[in-house]
Each structure stands twice: as C-alpha cells, then as structure tokens.
Motif scaffolding. Structure first.
Motif, PDB file in Angstrom:
ATOM      1  N   ALA A 212       3.607  10.299  20.821  1.00  0.00           N
ATOM      2  CA  ALA A 212       4.127  11.487  21.495  1.00  0.00           C
ATOM      3  C   ALA A 212       5.625  11.328  21.700  1.00  0.00           C
ATOM      4  N   VAL A 213       6.366  12.414  21.463  1.00  0.00           N
ATOM      5  CA  VAL A 213       7.819  12.401  21.616  1.00  0.00           C
ATOM      6  C   VAL A 213       8.217  13.417  22.674  1.00  0.00           C
ATOM      7  N   GLU A 214       8.995  12.978  23.651  1.00  0.00           N
ATOM      8  CA  GLU A 214       9.488  13.844  24.709  1.00  0.00           C
ATOM      9  C   GLU A 214      11.001  13.902  24.653  1.00  0.00           C
ATOM     10  N   GLY A 215      11.557  15.099  24.868  1.00  0.00           N
ATOM     11  CA  GLY A 215      13.002  15.273  24.866  1.00  0.00           C
ATOM     12  C   GLY A 215      13.353  16.603  24.242  1.00  0.00           C
ATOM     13  N   ALA A 216      14.503  17.140  24.627  1.00  0.00           N
ATOM     14  CA  ALA A 216      14.979  18.414  24.102  1.00  0.00           C
ATOM     15  C   ALA A 216      16.407  18.238  23.614  1.00  0.00           C
ATOM     16  N   PRO A 217      16.590  17.588  22.451  1.00  0.00           N
ATOM     17  CA  PRO A 217      17.944  17.326  21.963  1.00  0.00           C
ATOM     18  C   PRO A 217      18.692  18.604  21.616  1.00  0.00           C
ATOM     19  N   VAL A 218      19.992  18.575  21.833  1.00  0.00           N
ATOM     20  CA  VAL A 218      20.885  19.679  21.493  1.00  0.00           C
ATOM     21  C   VAL A 218      21.846  19.169  20.429  1.00  0.00           C
ATOM     22  N   ALA A 219      22.061  19.955  19.398  1.00  0.00           N
ATOM     23  CA  ALA A 219      22.897  19.538  18.275  1.00  0.00           C
ATOM     24  C   ALA A 219      24.266  19.063  18.737  1.00  0.00           C
ATOM     25  N   GLY A 220      24.659  17.895  18.251  1.00  0.00           N
ATOM     26  CA  GLY A 220      25.982  17.359  18.525  1.00  0.00           C
ATOM     27  C   GLY A 220      26.157  16.715  19.879  1.00  0.00           C
ATOM     28  N   ARG A 221      25.105  16.635  20.675  1.00  0.00           N
ATOM     29  CA  ARG A 221      25.211  16.040  22.001  1.00  0.00           C
ATOM     30  C   ARG A 221      24.325  14.801  22.088  1.00  0.00           C
ATOM     31  N   HIS A 281      18.242   6.444  21.840  1.00  0.00           N
ATOM     32  CA  HIS A 281      19.489   7.211  21.905  1.00  0.00           C
ATOM     33  C   HIS A 281      19.477   8.181  20.731  1.00  0.00           C
ATOM     34  N   ALA A 282      19.531   9.475  21.012  1.00  0.00           N
ATOM     35  CA  ALA A 282      19.445  10.497  19.966  1.00  0.00           C
ATOM     36  C   ALA A 282      20.714  11.331  19.940  1.00  0.00           C
ATOM     37  N   GLU A 283      21.289  11.459  18.755  1.00  0.00           N
ATOM     38  CA  GLU A 283      22.436  12.347  18.573  1.00  0.00           C
ATOM     39  C   GLU A 283      22.321  12.949  17.182  1.00  0.00           C
ATOM     40  N   LEU A 284      21.811  14.162  17.112  1.00  0.00           N
ATOM     41  CA  LEU A 284      21.561  14.834  15.846  1.00  0.00           C
ATOM     42  C   LEU A 284      22.617  15.920  15.653  1.00  0.00           C
ATOM     43  N   PRO A 285      23.334  15.913  14.530  1.00  0.00           N
ATOM     44  CA  PRO A 285      24.525  16.749  14.388  1.00  0.00           C
ATOM     45  C   PRO A 285      24.292  18.231  14.195  1.00  0.00           C
ATOM     46  N   SER A 286      23.103  18.656  13.767  1.00  0.00           N
ATOM     47  CA  SER A 286      22.882  20.075  13.490  1.00  0.00           C
ATOM     48  C   SER A 286      21.584  20.567  14.102  1.00  0.00           C
ATOM     49  N   ALA A 287      21.571  21.860  14.427  1.00  0.00           N
ATOM     50  CA  ALA A 287      20.363  22.488  14.925  1.00  0.00           C
ATOM     51  C   ALA A 287      19.370  22.688  13.779  1.00  0.00           C
ATOM     52  N   GLY A 288      18.131  22.962  14.144  1.00  0.00           N
ATOM     53  CA  GLY A 288      17.102  23.198  13.144  1.00  0.00           C
ATOM     54  C   GLY A 288      16.007  22.158  13.220  1.00  0.00           C
ATOM     55  N   ASP A 289      15.230  22.086  12.168  1.00  0.00           N
ATOM     56  CA  ASP A 289      14.103  21.156  12.118  1.00  0.00           C
ATOM     57  C   ASP A 289      14.518  19.822  11.512  1.00  0.00           C
ATOM     58  N   TRP A 290      14.144  18.752  12.185  1.00  0.00           N
ATOM     59  CA  TRP A 290      14.355  17.391  11.697  1.00  0.00           C
ATOM     60  C   TRP A 290      12.987  16.732  11.558  1.00  0.00           C
ATOM     61  N   ARG A 291      12.795  16.013  10.471  1.00  0.00           N
ATOM     62  CA  ARG A 291      11.559  15.264  10.281  1.00  0.00           C
ATOM     63  C   ARG A 291      11.796  13.841  10.736  1.00  0.00           C
ATOM     64  N   LEU A 292      11.059  13.401  11.763  1.00  0.00           N
ATOM     65  CA  LEU A 292      11.190  12.056  12.298  1.00  0.00           C
ATOM     66  C   LEU A 292      10.170  11.139  11.637  1.00  0.00           C
ATOM     67  N   PHE A 293      10.580   9.916  11.332  1.00  0.00           N
ATOM     68  CA  PHE A 293       9.675   8.890  10.822  1.00  0.00           C
ATOM     69  C   PHE A 293       9.784   7.679  11.736  1.00  0.00           C
ATOM     70  N   LEU A 294       8.709   7.447  12.485  1.00  0.00           N
ATOM     71  CA  LEU A 294       8.669   6.319  13.416  1.00  0.00           C
ATOM     72  C   LEU A 294       7.846   5.198  12.806  1.00  0.00           C
ATOM     73  N   GLN A 295       8.381   3.981  12.837  1.00  0.00           N
ATOM     74  CA  GLN A 295       7.683   2.802  12.333  1.00  0.00           C
ATOM     75  C   GLN A 295       7.505   1.811  13.474  1.00  0.00           C
ATOM     76  N   LEU A 309      10.657  17.714  14.608  1.00  0.00           N
ATOM     77  CA  LEU A 309      11.316  17.951  15.892  1.00  0.00           C
ATOM     78  C   LEU A 309      12.284  19.121  15.747  1.00  0.00           C
ATOM     79  N   ARG A 310      12.200  20.082  16.647  1.00  0.00           N
ATOM     80  CA  ARG A 310      13.139  21.215  16.648  1.00  0.00           C
ATOM     81  C   ARG A 310      14.340  20.888  17.538  1.00  0.00           C
ATOM     82  N   VAL A 311      15.529  21.029  16.971  1.00  0.00           N
ATOM     83  CA  VAL A 311      16.776  20.746  17.693  1.00  0.00           C
ATOM     84  C   VAL A 311      17.514  22.049  17.920  1.00  0.00           C
ATOM     85  N   GLY A 312      17.894  22.301  19.172  1.00  0.00           N
ATOM     86  CA  GLY A 312      18.570  23.536  19.500  1.00  0.00           C
ATOM     87  C   GLY A 312      20.076  23.460  19.351  1.00  0.00           C
TER      88      GLY A 312
END
Length: 312
Positions: A212-221, A281-295, A309-312
């Motif tokens: 399970a992943v919790e968080g609401a990342p915002v692009a560039g932050r 620590h998450a910092e995703l540069p663009s909004a939209g859908d990102w596919r996460l791969f956790l190992q 994950l949807r990034v606003g």
C-alpha cells in the motif's frame, strides 16, 4: 566491437533523476518484468540535485528567489554533460535472453572506467517497455575496457527503453549522478500492441504480499510517500536489506518514460529486518500517471510489484 555513433543526437538536458558485480535477481511479477539485484534537494537554475547527488529536472527559482513551476518530464537523453551512452545494438530478438553491451563515454571521448558506488552498485541498469508493462532492473558487469554487459531476460516484442544510472568517479562529472537512456527495438508479432496503463490505485499485490502506498505528491515539489507491506492482513516486519535499504523504488512517467528514483529515508541495518512501513523521499517532476516499481526481499527472495500513482 563497434558501437553506434550517437554524436549526432541532440544534446539535451532531459536526463532525469539519479541517477558491479553481475546480479540479475528475482521473481516475475508481471509479463516481461524481471529485476536484479533524504533530505530536501537544493535548487539550481537548471534544475536540482537530490540528496544522492543525481541530476534531476524540476522546479527552480526566479530572480526574486521564488520557486518556479516544474519543467515537463522527459525521458533521459543518450548524452548529457559530455557523457554518452553507446550501445552495440539497437535491436534484439524477442522471446530469448540476450546480452546487451554498452559503454559510457566521458567528455574526453574515451570509455569511462571509473565509477562511484550508489546503493552498493557501480551501475544500475533498467529496461522498460514503452507501455510500462515490462520492467527489468540489473546490475551489469564491466570489462577492463569499459564495456558493460547486461544479461537481459527475454523481452516481449515492442519498443523498449534502457537506462544507465551511474556516478562518474573521474573527470569533470565526478561525484554527480547521471542517467543516460536510449531506445531498444524488439521486432516481432505484437510489437505495435500496447496495453492500457492500469488505473491509479493505492495498493497492489505480488507473491501473496500486499503493498500500500500513501501520499499525495505534487509535481516538482519534495514530499513523502509511505509504503506499507502486509501479508494475509498482517504487517510484514521481516523485510531483508536490499541495496542498503528495505525496499527499492523507481518510477516511470506514462507516455514519455521520464525516470525517477525515489530514495528511502533510512538505511537498512546490517543483519537486521524492517517493515512494515517504509518512508520514501519523493520528487516527481511532472503531473500525470507514474508507474511505480517497488522491490523488496523476504526469505532470500526478491519481489517486484508495480502500481500506478497519480501526481497532481
């Protein structure tokens, strides 16, 4: 061996985040998926560097010191800051394991042979299908002449992109992580077919484990994602160290295949176990859908799970 000439490629600054003994670890969690084996970043005019030192496009600051909007994401280029990814081939046969050979050429025009260590490895190598259904994470082996060999498991027909994530240990880029990338064609039946990206969701399962992943990342932050691992409704606390942490998390942007490495906020203790909750620590540069791969690893077995994950 003759490598493809890529000096005619446009020199772009589209390289994304980040950013060795041969290791091709793991179990298969989806079709084509194989796998191997912070503090807040400081802003610069061209982007920023994360706490591992890898160059990342993203938000900067204006003349008054106010934050600016994040730059659009883009897949890493084959060449950046004088470093270039050269490959022995641009195409592979589908359905069969293959050795992908490549070099990283430095600003002096020679193959780079001095690499620093990032999460215990000198090279992190990824292969991802354009629709994000296939994923491999390898730690290839380098020959004395600077040629790396990545032992890819069989790839499904289609267009793939490979990523080389490394830290030069010599030259003008010493100590600064880079990610270089180029496309790889796997011709064959079904090459043009692309699967729809799975809908954004807060959890996914693999090998009986629920992530399970919790968080609401915002692009560039800069922000935080919390990953929790459970099994049969019970928290998992026996996660074993993998690459100095209890989980490894990478992300790819739908459409343009921009790349991000989400760094764990704590290292694993030697001989210890972790879980069930892991902060990143998450910092995703663009909004939209990102596919996460956790190992993550339990009982000596490496598991890989993908979720959107949807990034606003």
């Amino acid at each position: 061996m003759t490598f493809l000439d890529t000096r005619s490629l446009a020199r772009t600054a589209g390289a994304a985040v980040l950013a060795a003994a041969l290791t091709a670890c793991g179990s298969t969690a989806m079709s084509g998926m194989d796998h191997g084996s912070g503090g807040a970043p400081s802003a610069t005019a061209a982007g920023h560097q994360n706490h591992q030192g890898h160059q990342t496009p993203g938000a900067g600051a204006d003349a008054a010191g106010q934050p600016t909007a994040a730059a659009p994401a883009a897949a890493p280029a084959a060449e950046q800051n004088g470093y270039r990814l050269d490959a022995a081939t641009a195409a592979l046969t589908p359905g069969a394991p293959a050795e992908y050979r490549f070099t990283v050429t430095g600003p002096d025009g020679r193959p780079l042979t001095a690499f620093g260590t990032d999460q215990t490895k000198r090279m992190h190598f990824y292969a991802v299908r354009s629709d994000l259904t296939g994923f491999q994470h390898l730690h290839p082996e380098m020959a004395a002449d600077g040629t790396w060999t990545a032992p890819l498991a069989a790839l499904a027909a289609g267009t793939w992109r490979v990523y080389a994530s490394f830290v030069p240990d010599s030259g003008p880029g010493r100590g600064t992580g880079l990610v270089l990338s180029r496309t790889l064609d796997v011709p064959g039946e079904g090459a043009a077919a692309e699967a729809a990206l799975p809908a954004a969701t807060g959890s996914a399962t693999v090998d009986g484990y629920t992530v399970a992943v919790e968080g609401a990342p915002v692009a560039g932050r800069a922000g935080e994602l919390k990953v929790t691992v459970s099994r049969g409704g019970r928290p998992v606390t026996d996660l074993q160290p993998y690459l100095e942490t209890y989980a490894h998390l990478t992300a790819f942007h739908a459409g343009d295949q921009a790349f991000a490495h989400l760094h764990p906020e704590a290292k694993a203790e030697a001989g210890g176990t972790g879980g069930p909750t892991l902060p990143f620590h998450a910092e995703l540069p663009s909004a939209g859908d990102w596919r996460l791969f956790l190992q993550f690893q339990t009982g000596g077995t490496l598991h890989t799970v993908g979720l959107t994950l949807r990034v606003g």
